[in-house]
Design an enzyme around this catalytic site. Structure first.
Site, PDB file in Angstrom:
ATOM      1  N   ASP A  42     120.178  67.982 -13.707  1.00  0.00           N
ATOM      2  CA  ASP A  42     121.442  68.720 -13.802  1.00  0.00           C
ATOM      3  C   ASP A  42     122.245  68.180 -14.985  1.00  0.00           C
ATOM      4  OD1 ASP A  42     123.758  70.167 -13.251  1.00  0.00           O
ATOM      5  OD2 ASP A  42     124.467  68.703 -11.770  1.00  0.00           O
ATOM      6  N   ASN A  89     125.547  69.793 -15.742  1.00  0.00           N
ATOM      7  CA  ASN A  89     126.973  70.140 -15.657  1.00  0.00           C
ATOM      8  C   ASN A  89     127.630  69.716 -14.341  1.00  0.00           C
ATOM      9  OD1 ASN A  89     125.766  71.951 -13.989  1.00  0.00           O
ATOM     10  ND2 ASN A  89     126.740  73.771 -14.849  1.00  0.00           N
ATOM     11  N   ASP A 124     127.029  70.380 -11.251  1.00  0.00           N
ATOM     12  CA  ASP A 124     127.140  71.258 -10.079  1.00  0.00           C
ATOM     13  C   ASP A 124     126.078  70.954  -9.028  1.00  0.00           C
ATOM     14  OD1 ASP A 124     124.865  72.284 -11.241  1.00  0.00           O
ATOM     15  OD2 ASP A 124     125.587  74.344 -11.399  1.00  0.00           O
ATOM     16  N   ASP A 152     119.222  72.425 -14.354  1.00  0.00           N
ATOM     17  CA  ASP A 152     119.368  73.566 -15.265  1.00  0.00           C
ATOM     18  C   ASP A 152     118.420  73.423 -16.453  1.00  0.00           C
ATOM     19  OD1 ASP A 152     120.961  71.582 -16.730  1.00  0.00           O
ATOM     20  OD2 ASP A 152     122.558  72.089 -15.307  1.00  0.00           O
ATOM     21  N   ASP A 162     106.988  81.321 -14.920  1.00  0.00           N
ATOM     22  CA  ASP A 162     106.533  81.921 -13.675  1.00  0.00           C
ATOM     23  C   ASP A 162     106.860  83.412 -13.730  1.00  0.00           C
ATOM     24  OD1 ASP A 162     105.817  82.014 -10.839  1.00  0.00           O
ATOM     25  OD2 ASP A 162     106.483  79.930 -10.746  1.00  0.00           O
ATOM     26  N   ASP A 174     102.814  84.664  -9.891  1.00  0.00           N
ATOM     27  CA  ASP A 174     103.102  84.446  -8.475  1.00  0.00           C
ATOM     28  C   ASP A 174     102.262  85.402  -7.621  1.00  0.00           C
ATOM     29  OD1 ASP A 174     104.990  83.087  -6.556  1.00  0.00           O
ATOM     30  OD2 ASP A 174     105.508  85.167  -6.107  1.00  0.00           O
ATOM     31  N   GLU A 205      98.511  82.270  -9.079  1.00  0.00           N
ATOM     32  CA  GLU A 205      98.494  81.713  -7.731  1.00  0.00           C
ATOM     33  C   GLU A 205      97.546  82.582  -6.912  1.00  0.00           C
ATOM     34  OE1 GLU A 205     101.475  80.641  -4.018  1.00  0.00           O
ATOM     35  OE2 GLU A 205     101.878  82.380  -5.255  1.00  0.00           O
ATOM     36  N   HIS A 249     105.483  73.216  -5.067  1.00  0.00           N
ATOM     37  CA  HIS A 249     106.786  73.337  -4.399  1.00  0.00           C
ATOM     38  C   HIS A 249     106.688  74.006  -3.025  1.00  0.00           C
ATOM     39  CE1 HIS A 249     105.840  77.121  -6.174  1.00  0.00           C
ATOM     40  NE2 HIS A 249     106.828  77.706  -5.533  1.00  0.00           N
ATOM     41  N   ASP A 250     105.492  74.370  -2.607  1.00  0.00           N
ATOM     42  CA  ASP A 250     105.323  75.060  -1.322  1.00  0.00           C
ATOM     43  C   ASP A 250     104.646  74.196  -0.259  1.00  0.00           C
ATOM     44  OD1 ASP A 250     106.398  77.472  -2.313  1.00  0.00           O
ATOM     45  OD2 ASP A 250     104.447  78.130  -3.057  1.00  0.00           O
TER      46      ASP A 250
HETATM   47  C1  GLC Z   1     104.706  82.027  -4.022  1.00  0.00           C
HETATM   48  C2  GLC Z   1     105.692  80.970  -4.402  1.00  0.00           C
HETATM   49  C3  GLC Z   1     106.597  80.737  -3.237  1.00  0.00           C
HETATM   50  C4  GLC Z   1     107.321  82.011  -2.925  1.00  0.00           C
HETATM   51  C5  GLC Z   1     106.353  83.159  -2.711  1.00  0.00           C
HETATM   52  C6  GLC Z   1     107.046  84.479  -2.773  1.00  0.00           C
HETATM   53  O1  GLC Z   1     103.889  81.641  -2.981  1.00  0.00           O
HETATM   54  O2  GLC Z   1     105.018  79.819  -4.827  1.00  0.00           O
HETATM   55  O3  GLC Z   1     107.522  79.704  -3.492  1.00  0.00           O
HETATM   56  O4  GLC Z   1     108.111  81.856  -1.776  1.00  0.00           O
HETATM   57  O5  GLC Z   1     105.371  83.205  -3.708  1.00  0.00           O
HETATM   58  O6  GLC Z   1     107.432  84.771  -4.086  1.00  0.00           O
HETATM   59 CA    CA Z   2     123.532  72.457 -13.200  1.00  0.00          CA
END
Ligand code: GLC
Ligand code: CA
Length: 533
Positions: A25, A27, A29, A33, A107, A211, A266, A328-329
């Site tokens: 980050d 700024n 918040d 970013d 992405d 995605d 993905e 991240h999932d």
């Molecule tokens: C993919 C992303 C996930 C998202 C899903 C719907 O699996 O990695 O984070 O929730 O698609 O876009």
């Molecule tokens: Ca920020």
């Protein structure tokens, strides 16, 4: 002549996933970013082995979004959400990354938009709106229930259909109701998405991560999915529908016009035989089909080896593998495989596996620090699918503030109690740290033709509990041996070499150790790279 280290950047490089909300980050918040990412590029790769050394970054979505699914609900494909900055910030990031030789992958979320996207706002406005057919609308069944039995990927959502009361039809959403699926049978949708691809390619991006690439097409007849529990068999209508391959070929053609760009997807399919089809029969679809095998394996040498061998044998000729341990999932490796406190030791060994297999390694921010999942109290939880613990911000320094260098404000998710210990500054100069291990591995890899482009040969003589393989190119021969058990084991490498030099180990105390003649002793959860002679 030196070794041949050249190949397309997406084959020889290491790709690092950034979740912009949680990286840096600037700024105050509490949310990361784009400008923050730019300030951390030297950490990622300043051209010297003092930096991590990654070759490309993949940015999770930063587009304008109501953030119902943290940016995977896109309201404008051609902009930057004010939370993350501006298009000028994006351009500056690309420029600064390229100046360091770092490629930028963005992405692309083509399966669905946000329900606030102007396309959907129009589409839902009336049954005869010209954009009605851009989304998947269908009449209720006679009893008023949804058109078929398809379910949202998010269990808590339930049915993949929501009734639009005003127009009396249901619309399809593979994820949240706020993420209506685009109708990929519609030629106008395909054309519109070509424009999106070109917009970012023209801005200089080096590629896309697509995605849910396996979901774009669906059964046009909207037939029920088979009820597996009831013993029914047959293809699913809501994913992996054959037409998706035509869509991906079209994306690829758009990319090809730009030269050295890359498309990874993905492809979250449990059956690797179906997954590898996303490279295309003529290897004219994805450059990299994201391979989820490691996220589904138990912590067993035999399971890991079988997953790798199966993938290697299924890959079409000319296709290139990739591997990853985190994103991240999914729960982070340190937590996922922890058994009585050995999560970090296992994650160190997994790092050696990831960086030495044949294929492109994908890293997820924080993995190089050995971050664990951060337990999130229910009152601070955001994500409907429980994915907050693996999305917590990067701990950069030991500062007493709750932001630990990530933010001067209140971080959007807590960094967790471990941040005082597990942070970049604390690990940077510690040769025994996870960060040092990743850095050494990544830089070692860059200098090794065997690791970058060499062959892969599993070692059948490895004892139970050990996954071992050879990587070979020209005269360079490396043995990688990974002990998946909590006890010491000896590996009889006699069949492959009389002696060798230990190049790298998860045990930083063993770094200058000569091995041989065999056997090669391995400590509990130890992984090594040995140069054979
Ligand atoms: C993919 C992303 C996930 C998202 C899903 C719907 O699996 O990695 O984070 O929730 O698609 O876009
Ligand atoms: Ca920020």
């Amino acid at each position: 002549m030196g070794p041949n280290l050249s190949g397309p950047w997406w084959q020889t490089g290491v790709i690092y996933q950034i979740y912009p909300r949680s990286f840096q980050d600037t700024n105050g918040d509490g949310v990361g970013d784009l400008a923050g990412i730019t300030t951390r590029l030297d950490y990622l790769n300043d051209g010297t082995p003092g930096s991590l050394g990654v070759d490309a970054i993949w940015l999770s979505p930063f587009y304008p979004s109501p953030m119902a699914d943290f940016g995977y609900d896109v309201a404008d494909y051609l902009g930057v959400d004010p939370l993350f900055g501006t298009l000028a910030d994006f351009d500056a990031l690309v420029h600064a990354a390229h100046a360091r030789g770092i490629r930028v992958v963005v992405d692309l979320v083509p399966n669905h938009t946000s329900d606030r996207h102007p396309w959907f706002v129009e589409s839902r406005s009336s049954r005869d709106n010209p954009k009605r057919h851009w989304y998947v609308w269908a009449d209720p069944k006679a009893d008023g229930s949804p058109p078929n039995n398809w379910l949202s990927e998010f269990r808590r959502v339930g049915r993949a259909w929501t009734l639009d009361a005003a127009t009396g039809q249901y619309y399809l959403h593979s994820f949240l109701p706020q993420q209506p699926d685009l109708n990929w049978w519609d030629p106008e949708v395909r054309e519109a998405m070509d424009g999106v691809l070109r917009f970012w390619l023209d801005r200089g991006v080096d590629g896309f991560r697509i995605d849910v690439a396996h979901r774009m097409a669906h059964d046009p007849e909207l037939r029920d999915n088979p009820l597996i529990e009831a013993g029914e068999d047959g293809p699913r209508g809501d994913e992996d529908w054959p037409e998706v391959h035509a869509i991906l070929r079209r994306f690829r053609q758009t990319l090809e016009a730009y030269g050295d760009r890359m498309m990874m997807g993905e492809t979250y399919l449990p059956d690797p035989a179906r997954m590898v089809r996303y490279y295309g029969e003529a290897v004219d679809e994805l450059h990299l089909a994201q391979n989820f095998v490691f996220l589904q394996q138990p912590w067993r040498a035999a399971a890991m080896r079988a997953a790798v061998d199966q993938f290697e044998s299924l890959l079409p000729a000319g296709a290139w593998p990739d591997y990853f341990l985190n994103n991240h999932d999914h729960s982070r490796v340190v937590s996922r495989y922890d058994e009585g406190g050995n999560g970090l030791a296992r994650a160190r060994m997994a790092a050696i596996m990831l960086l030495t297999l044949r294929g492109t390694p994908l890293l997820y921010q924080g993995e190089e620090l050995g971050l664990a999942d951060v337990p999130i109290p229910p009152e601070r939880a955001y994500d409907i699918a429980g994915r907050d613990p693996e999305r917590t911000p990067m701990p950069w320094d030991r500062s007493a503030t709750p932001g630990a260098g990530f933010t001067t404000g209140e971080p959007w998710l807590p960094l967790g109690a471990h941040a005082a210990r597990v942070n970049m500054a604390a690990q940077h100069d510690d040769p025994a740290s996870m960060l040092s291990l990743y850095r050494r591995l990544i830089w070692y890899r860059k200098s090794s033709a065997a690791l970058l482009l060499g062959s892969y040969r599993p070692l059948d003589s490895a004892p139970d509990g050990v996954f071992a393989y050879l990587r070979e190119a020209d005269s360079e021969r490396l043995l990688v041996a990974l002990n998946f058990t909590n006890r010491p084991i000896e590996v009889d490498a006699g069949g492959v070499a009389a002696s060798g030099h230990l190049e790298l180990s998860t045990d930083s105390d063993r770094l200058t150790w000569e091995v041989g003649p065999s056997p090669l002793p391995l400590g509990p959860n130890e992984g090594v790279i040995v140069r054979l002679s």
